[in-house]
Design a protein around this motif. Sequence first.
Motif, PDB file in Angstrom:
ATOM      1  N   GLU A  76    -103.817  23.507 -20.679  1.00  0.00           N
ATOM      2  CA  GLU A  76    -103.729  24.489 -21.764  1.00  0.00           C
ATOM      3  C   GLU A  76    -102.960  25.734 -21.321  1.00  0.00           C
ATOM      4  O   GLU A  76    -102.079  26.227 -22.036  1.00  0.00           O
ATOM      5  CB  GLU A  76    -105.132  24.879 -22.227  1.00  0.00           C
ATOM      6  CG  GLU A  76    -105.907  23.747 -22.881  1.00  0.00           C
ATOM      7  CD  GLU A  76    -107.360  24.098 -23.103  1.00  0.00           C
ATOM      8  OE1 GLU A  76    -107.733  25.260 -22.815  1.00  0.00           O
ATOM      9  OE2 GLU A  76    -108.126  23.219 -23.546  1.00  0.00           O
ATOM     10  N   VAL A  77    -103.294  26.243 -20.127  1.00  0.00           N
ATOM     11  CA  VAL A  77    -102.670  27.474 -19.638  1.00  0.00           C
ATOM     12  C   VAL A  77    -101.169  27.302 -19.450  1.00  0.00           C
ATOM     13  O   VAL A  77    -100.379  28.210 -19.750  1.00  0.00           O
ATOM     14  CB  VAL A  77    -103.338  27.912 -18.323  1.00  0.00           C
ATOM     15  CG1 VAL A  77    -102.542  29.023 -17.644  1.00  0.00           C
ATOM     16  CG2 VAL A  77    -104.767  28.362 -18.578  1.00  0.00           C
ATOM     17  N   PHE A  78    -100.743  26.115 -18.972  1.00  0.00           N
ATOM     18  CA  PHE A  78     -99.330  25.890 -18.686  1.00  0.00           C
ATOM     19  C   PHE A  78     -98.633  25.047 -19.762  1.00  0.00           C
ATOM     20  O   PHE A  78     -97.584  24.461 -19.505  1.00  0.00           O
ATOM     21  CB  PHE A  78     -99.178  25.213 -17.322  1.00  0.00           C
ATOM     22  CG  PHE A  78     -99.443  26.133 -16.162  1.00  0.00           C
ATOM     23  CD1 PHE A  78     -98.541  27.107 -15.803  1.00  0.00           C
ATOM     24  CD2 PHE A  78    -100.624  26.031 -15.438  1.00  0.00           C
ATOM     25  CE1 PHE A  78     -98.771  27.960 -14.736  1.00  0.00           C
ATOM     26  CE2 PHE A  78    -100.882  26.870 -14.356  1.00  0.00           C
ATOM     27  CZ  PHE A  78     -99.951  27.840 -14.018  1.00  0.00           C
ATOM     28  N   SER A  79     -99.173  25.000 -20.945  1.00  0.00           N
ATOM     29  CA  SER A  79     -98.575  24.184 -22.012  1.00  0.00           C
ATOM     30  C   SER A  79     -97.167  24.649 -22.367  1.00  0.00           C
ATOM     31  O   SER A  79     -96.334  23.848 -22.789  1.00  0.00           O
ATOM     32  CB  SER A  79     -99.464  24.207 -23.264  1.00  0.00           C
ATOM     33  OG  SER A  79     -99.606  25.532 -23.756  1.00  0.00           O
ATOM     34  N   TYR A 122    -102.289  15.877  -9.065  1.00  0.00           N
ATOM     35  CA  TYR A 122    -101.611  15.700 -10.365  1.00  0.00           C
ATOM     36  C   TYR A 122    -100.332  16.526 -10.420  1.00  0.00           C
ATOM     37  O   TYR A 122    -100.256  17.622  -9.863  1.00  0.00           O
ATOM     38  CB  TYR A 122    -102.536  16.146 -11.500  1.00  0.00           C
ATOM     39  CG  TYR A 122    -101.903  15.986 -12.874  1.00  0.00           C
ATOM     40  CD1 TYR A 122    -101.897  14.749 -13.513  1.00  0.00           C
ATOM     41  CD2 TYR A 122    -101.306  17.062 -13.511  1.00  0.00           C
ATOM     42  CE1 TYR A 122    -101.289  14.598 -14.750  1.00  0.00           C
ATOM     43  CE2 TYR A 122    -100.706  16.920 -14.755  1.00  0.00           C
ATOM     44  CZ  TYR A 122    -100.706  15.687 -15.372  1.00  0.00           C
ATOM     45  OH  TYR A 122    -100.106  15.531 -16.594  1.00  0.00           O
ATOM     46  N   ASP A 123     -99.330  15.983 -11.106  1.00  0.00           N
ATOM     47  CA  ASP A 123     -98.156  16.794 -11.429  1.00  0.00           C
ATOM     48  C   ASP A 123     -97.474  16.246 -12.666  1.00  0.00           C
ATOM     49  O   ASP A 123     -97.561  15.054 -12.983  1.00  0.00           O
ATOM     50  CB  ASP A 123     -97.174  16.833 -10.259  1.00  0.00           C
ATOM     51  CG  ASP A 123     -96.414  15.525 -10.111  1.00  0.00           C
ATOM     52  OD1 ASP A 123     -95.262  15.462 -10.549  1.00  0.00           O
ATOM     53  OD2 ASP A 123     -96.986  14.564  -9.551  1.00  0.00           O
ATOM     54  N   CYS A 124     -96.845  17.146 -13.398  1.00  0.00           N
ATOM     55  CA  CYS A 124     -96.015  16.804 -14.551  1.00  0.00           C
ATOM     56  C   CYS A 124     -94.935  17.875 -14.627  1.00  0.00           C
ATOM     57  O   CYS A 124     -94.822  18.706 -13.718  1.00  0.00           O
ATOM     58  CB  CYS A 124     -96.848  16.736 -15.840  1.00  0.00           C
ATOM     59  SG  CYS A 124     -97.552  18.315 -16.356  1.00  0.00           S
ATOM     60  N   ALA A 125     -94.161  17.886 -15.674  1.00  0.00           N
ATOM     61  CA  ALA A 125     -93.085  18.873 -15.790  1.00  0.00           C
ATOM     62  C   ALA A 125     -93.621  20.288 -15.972  1.00  0.00           C
ATOM     63  O   ALA A 125     -92.906  21.266 -15.720  1.00  0.00           O
ATOM     64  CB  ALA A 125     -92.178  18.510 -16.964  1.00  0.00           C
ATOM     65  N   LYS A 126     -94.876  20.419 -16.395  1.00  0.00           N
ATOM     66  CA  LYS A 126     -95.443  21.727 -16.704  1.00  0.00           C
ATOM     67  C   LYS A 126     -96.211  22.353 -15.534  1.00  0.00           C
ATOM     68  O   LYS A 126     -96.145  23.556 -15.317  1.00  0.00           O
ATOM     69  CB  LYS A 126     -96.379  21.621 -17.911  1.00  0.00           C
ATOM     70  CG  LYS A 126     -95.693  21.159 -19.196  1.00  0.00           C
ATOM     71  CD  LYS A 126     -94.690  22.180 -19.689  1.00  0.00           C
ATOM     72  CE  LYS A 126     -94.116  21.778 -21.041  1.00  0.00           C
ATOM     73  NZ  LYS A 126     -93.134  22.776 -21.532  1.00  0.00           N
ATOM     74  N   PHE A 127     -96.971  21.539 -14.805  1.00  0.00           N
ATOM     75  CA  PHE A 127     -97.791  22.082 -13.726  1.00  0.00           C
ATOM     76  C   PHE A 127     -98.167  20.982 -12.743  1.00  0.00           C
ATOM     77  O   PHE A 127     -97.992  19.784 -13.017  1.00  0.00           O
ATOM     78  CB  PHE A 127     -99.060  22.756 -14.270  1.00  0.00           C
ATOM     79  CG  PHE A 127    -100.095  21.791 -14.786  1.00  0.00           C
ATOM     80  CD1 PHE A 127    -101.174  21.412 -13.995  1.00  0.00           C
ATOM     81  CD2 PHE A 127     -99.996  21.250 -16.057  1.00  0.00           C
ATOM     82  CE1 PHE A 127    -102.126  20.523 -14.462  1.00  0.00           C
ATOM     83  CE2 PHE A 127    -100.946  20.357 -16.541  1.00  0.00           C
ATOM     84  CZ  PHE A 127    -102.017  19.996 -15.743  1.00  0.00           C
ATOM     85  N   SER A 128     -98.704  21.409 -11.615  1.00  0.00           N
ATOM     86  CA  SER A 128     -99.227  20.460 -10.625  1.00  0.00           C
ATOM     87  C   SER A 128    -100.389  21.131  -9.903  1.00  0.00           C
ATOM     88  O   SER A 128    -100.522  22.356  -9.912  1.00  0.00           O
ATOM     89  CB  SER A 128     -98.149  20.060  -9.608  1.00  0.00           C
ATOM     90  OG  SER A 128     -97.795  21.160  -8.798  1.00  0.00           O
ATOM     91  N   PHE A 129    -101.243  20.311  -9.294  1.00  0.00           N
ATOM     92  CA  PHE A 129    -102.265  20.904  -8.427  1.00  0.00           C
ATOM     93  C   PHE A 129    -102.655  19.941  -7.322  1.00  0.00           C
ATOM     94  O   PHE A 129    -102.560  18.716  -7.456  1.00  0.00           O
ATOM     95  CB  PHE A 129    -103.484  21.416  -9.206  1.00  0.00           C
ATOM     96  CG  PHE A 129    -104.350  20.368  -9.860  1.00  0.00           C
ATOM     97  CD1 PHE A 129    -105.379  19.754  -9.160  1.00  0.00           C
ATOM     98  CD2 PHE A 129    -104.160  20.031 -11.186  1.00  0.00           C
ATOM     99  CE1 PHE A 129    -106.197  18.826  -9.769  1.00  0.00           C
ATOM    100  CE2 PHE A 129    -104.979  19.102 -11.807  1.00  0.00           C
ATOM    101  CZ  PHE A 129    -106.001  18.494 -11.102  1.00  0.00           C
ATOM    102  N   MET A 183     -99.930  25.147  -9.677  1.00  0.00           N
ATOM    103  CA  MET A 183     -98.598  25.747  -9.770  1.00  0.00           C
ATOM    104  C   MET A 183     -97.915  25.339 -11.068  1.00  0.00           C
ATOM    105  O   MET A 183     -97.955  24.168 -11.448  1.00  0.00           O
ATOM    106  CB  MET A 183     -97.733  25.305  -8.587  1.00  0.00           C
ATOM    107  CG  MET A 183     -98.308  25.656  -7.232  1.00  0.00           C
ATOM    108  SD  MET A 183     -97.263  25.120  -5.848  1.00  0.00           S
ATOM    109  CE  MET A 183     -97.651  23.363  -5.835  1.00  0.00           C
ATOM    110  N   GLY A 184     -97.299  26.301 -11.724  1.00  0.00           N
ATOM    111  CA  GLY A 184     -96.567  25.981 -12.927  1.00  0.00           C
ATOM    112  C   GLY A 184     -95.350  26.887 -13.105  1.00  0.00           C
ATOM    113  O   GLY A 184     -95.459  28.099 -12.961  1.00  0.00           O
ATOM    114  N   PRO A 185     -94.185  26.295 -13.378  1.00  0.00           N
ATOM    115  CA  PRO A 185     -93.913  24.870 -13.267  1.00  0.00           C
ATOM    116  C   PRO A 185     -93.815  24.455 -11.799  1.00  0.00           C
ATOM    117  O   PRO A 185     -93.660  25.320 -10.936  1.00  0.00           O
ATOM    118  CB  PRO A 185     -92.553  24.726 -13.966  1.00  0.00           C
ATOM    119  CG  PRO A 185     -91.878  26.050 -13.749  1.00  0.00           C
ATOM    120  CD  PRO A 185     -92.984  27.079 -13.801  1.00  0.00           C
TER     121      PRO A 185
END
Length: 291
Positions: free
Chosen positions: A62-65, A119-126, A225-227
């Motif tokens: 939600e935060v990094f949408s 997890y990672d995607c184009a928006k965020f990772s952790f 982290m985002g992005p």
Amino acid sequence: MPVQLGGGGKLAEPRARVDLSPTAVADKGRASSTRRNRRQKKKASPPLPPTPMQSLFDTSREVFSASSPGFVPPPDAVARLSAILNDLKPHDVGIDSNMPCFKHGDSKGPPRVTYLHFYDCAKFSFGIFCLPKSAVIPLHNHPGMTVFSKILFGSMHLKSYDWARSIPDNTTTSTLETSNGARLAKVNTDAVFDASAETVVLYPENGGNLHCFTALTPCAVLDVMGPPYNRADGRDCAYYSEAPFSSSCGEFLFSNPIYYSCWRDDQYSWLKEIPSTFEMKGIQMDRKFIV
């Protein structure tokens, strides 16, 4: 003919007729099933709350949408995600200090850092950085990124910088960058942190975007982290060397040792990008918490 009961009894009532037609039987079955379902719903337990990792994932998403290079979440979103991280405990993420990644296995070389990638995607990772005692994550940057860091256990020294925006007062320095490519940076944080510390947040332009970790004990730090880093988009991780800043000797050249006789300003340093020699062991973690 009615049957007379002895002893002054009453006449027996005739029995009600039972409808055994297929339609009646089906209706009775449906009614019974409905009553049974109602009873089961009344007895059913309320849904379980999400696990801490599920909450972390949902809140991060939600935060990094709207995440993109340079994105800064609004203050209420920063507070919400920080609160989730502040409450995390090692057992919530399935780690403890007895795991091999927190041991210094090779006494001949420096302790190796392990990254548990969740997890990672184009928006965020952790993920979680696992540091044995004395391990170091060298000074590096986070281009265009907002980063939330929370120490889960152990203690570490954190030093961070932001690029200087102006020339320091009372100095003969006239530039923010030397002829050999070193840039002036101002210290943001230079302190020891442990698991009692709240989440540290750094932003694309401030908050300590350039930082390094030194483990004083075996420790674990979770980063959101985002992005994420993306070499294809020109946002690769860069590493830096540090040199003291002298506020009375003019421009400092890394090859000139004269700075030793000058008065230093510990709030500033010259940072110069260097080739990376830092290597981490990466481990892909189970993503079953994501729904």
